[in-house]
Design an enzyme around this catalytic site. Structure first.
Site, short mmCIF file in Angstrom:
data_model
loop_
_atom_site.label_atom_id
_atom_site.label_comp_id
_atom_site.label_asym_id
_atom_site.label_seq_id
_atom_site.Cartn_x
_atom_site.Cartn_y
_atom_site.Cartn_z
N ASP A 1 46.86 -43.34 -80.88
CA ASP A 1 46.73 -41.90 -80.65
C ASP A 1 45.32 -41.48 -81.02
OD1 ASP A 1 47.25 -39.28 -80.11
OD2 ASP A 1 48.62 -38.95 -81.77
N ASP B 1 45.44 -39.28 -74.17
CA ASP B 1 44.97 -39.65 -75.51
C ASP B 1 45.95 -40.50 -76.32
OD1 ASP B 1 46.81 -37.63 -75.78
OD2 ASP B 1 45.69 -36.51 -77.29
N GLU B 2 47.01 -40.99 -75.70
CA GLU B 2 47.91 -41.86 -76.47
C GLU B 2 48.66 -42.82 -75.55
OE1 GLU B 2 51.40 -40.05 -78.26
OE2 GLU B 2 51.10 -38.24 -77.06
#
Length: 398
Positions: free
Chosen positions: A6, A101-102
């Protein structure tokens, strides 16, 4: 072993990296210094004031008067996300992106080449730092649920390992708010039952949980014991395209929800157009503050135009949210039944309108690809200007 990576305050961190004068200052992406719009992301300095994503700019400014607003650059973030994903693929082909983003990574088959899960996660963090000058947190665990909790355990720049032989030792001390699906409403129910941490939750029998929480009782019974049998599903073999947004605080305002719906639909539309595919089924997911999750879908003629997708999603939203005056925790939009077949020929009038929509979409995509998303705003986009209702005729990655 499963790794959940993350990126820490991704959008805001990119802006601070690209403009070092912002370092150490409270920065948000999206929204407006005039108090209009909605925050899309917040730096850790801004979070110290209680500012977070999905918060209105007006409230954010009240909490932090010296807040710095930066326009979002979604294509720039997407390009960096692809760079990070390439790092993931250098360790395993089993990568399941959740957003820009993850992502989850299954590294079970990679350990003989690269070392154990903790070693791989540390190397991934190191490479992200070296190649992008950004910071990521990672969780390493036997399943996706535990890996996700672990990545959030020691942010920012965290690296947490959950020993398969000591799962309860990791879970039991955690507050129940860390358990997937336990929002403010459900947390109050548990507090009335004398439950404030996972150990106390685990002490409740399945019968009691089912009695108090209905079908969700089984869900919480398993999570209190760290049970999660879901596999990592690689994006490369996905049969649908979807994007969703989990809000840090529940949202009641229908116009804000509609603004997020437009942004999510725009992301889905751009993604399927980028791959020259068409979708036949639009799906909408709503999760409320008590964890009730409703999903509706509708089949339509094959399309990849944002207008058609948004109109269909908005219709499903009206159906789902009718007579429900409860806070919304999560909203998701997806398109399935994908194919490379072009839509069937319509009547001359309808076809002309569809061609017009496609031209608008293609021009919009081309401008954003070349100059970045900040150069062109359609409807609400990242600013989520809720004073302007999205025009149903208006036109990234997991």
């Amino acid at each position: 072993m499963i790794i959940h990576v993350d990126m820490d305050a991704f959008y805001a961190s990119v802006e601070i990296r690209d403009n070092p004068t912002l370092a150490g200052k409270p920065v948000v992406v999206g929204g407006s210094s005039t108090g209009r719009g909605v925050v899309a992301a917040a730096s850790y300095e801004a979070r110290k004031y209680g500012v977070h994503s999905a918060m209105s700019s007006k409230v954010a400014l009240r909490k932090c008067p010296n807040l710095i607003f930066v326009k979002g650059r979604m294509e720039h973030y997407a390009a960096i996300s692809r760079q990070i994903r390439d790092i993931f693929f250098s360790f395993t082909s089993l990568v399941e992106p959740l957003s820009l983003d993850e992502a989850f990574l299954d590294v079970s088959g990679s350990e003989r080449l690269f070392g154990d899960g903790l070693t791989i996660a540390a190397e991934i963090k190191k490479r992200i730092s070296q190649e992008t000058r950004l910071v990521a947190s990672a969780g390493v665990a036997p399943n996706k649920y535990l890996a996700k909790i672990a990545s959030d355990y020691d942010k920012p720049d965290g690296l947490t390992f959950v020993d398969p032989d000591n799962i309860q030792g990791f879970l039991d001390p955690l507050p129940i708010s860390r358990v997937w699906g336990i929002g403010p409403v459900t947390e109050k129910k548990f507090i009335r039952l004398g439950v404030s941490n996972v150990a106390q939750l685990r002490s409740l029998s399945l019968k009691v949980l089912q009695s108090e929480l209905g079908i969700n009782g089984d869900h919480f019974y398993k999570l209190a014991r760290g049970i999660d049998t879901r596999a990592v599903v690689p994006d490369r073999v996905a049969k649908s395209v979807s994007h969703e947004k989990t809000f840090p605080t529940d949202i009641l305002d229908q116009e804000i929800l509609l603004a997020w719906l437009l942004e999510l639909t725009d992301q889905v539309g751009r993604r399927i157009r980028r791959n020259d595919i068409f979708g036949r089924t639009v799906k909408l997911k709503f999760r409320y503050d008590d964890f009730e999750t409703l999903v509706r879908s509708k089949s339509i003629a094959p399309t990849n135009t944002t207008q058609t997708l948004f109109e269909t999603a908005a219709e499903l939203m009206q159906e789902i949210n009718r007579n429900r005056k409860r806070g919304v925790r999560l909203i998701g939009v997806g398109v399935s039944n994908l194919a490379r077949q072009a839509p069937v020929q319509l009547s001359l009038f309808d076809q002309a309108e569809k061609d017009k929509q496609s031209r608008v979409d293609n021009i919009s995509d081309a401008i954003r690809d070349k100059f970045g998303v900040a150069k062109l705003h359609r409807g609400t986009n990242l600013q989520h200007d809720i004073r302007l209702k999205p025009d149903p005729r208006i036109d990234n990655e997991n």
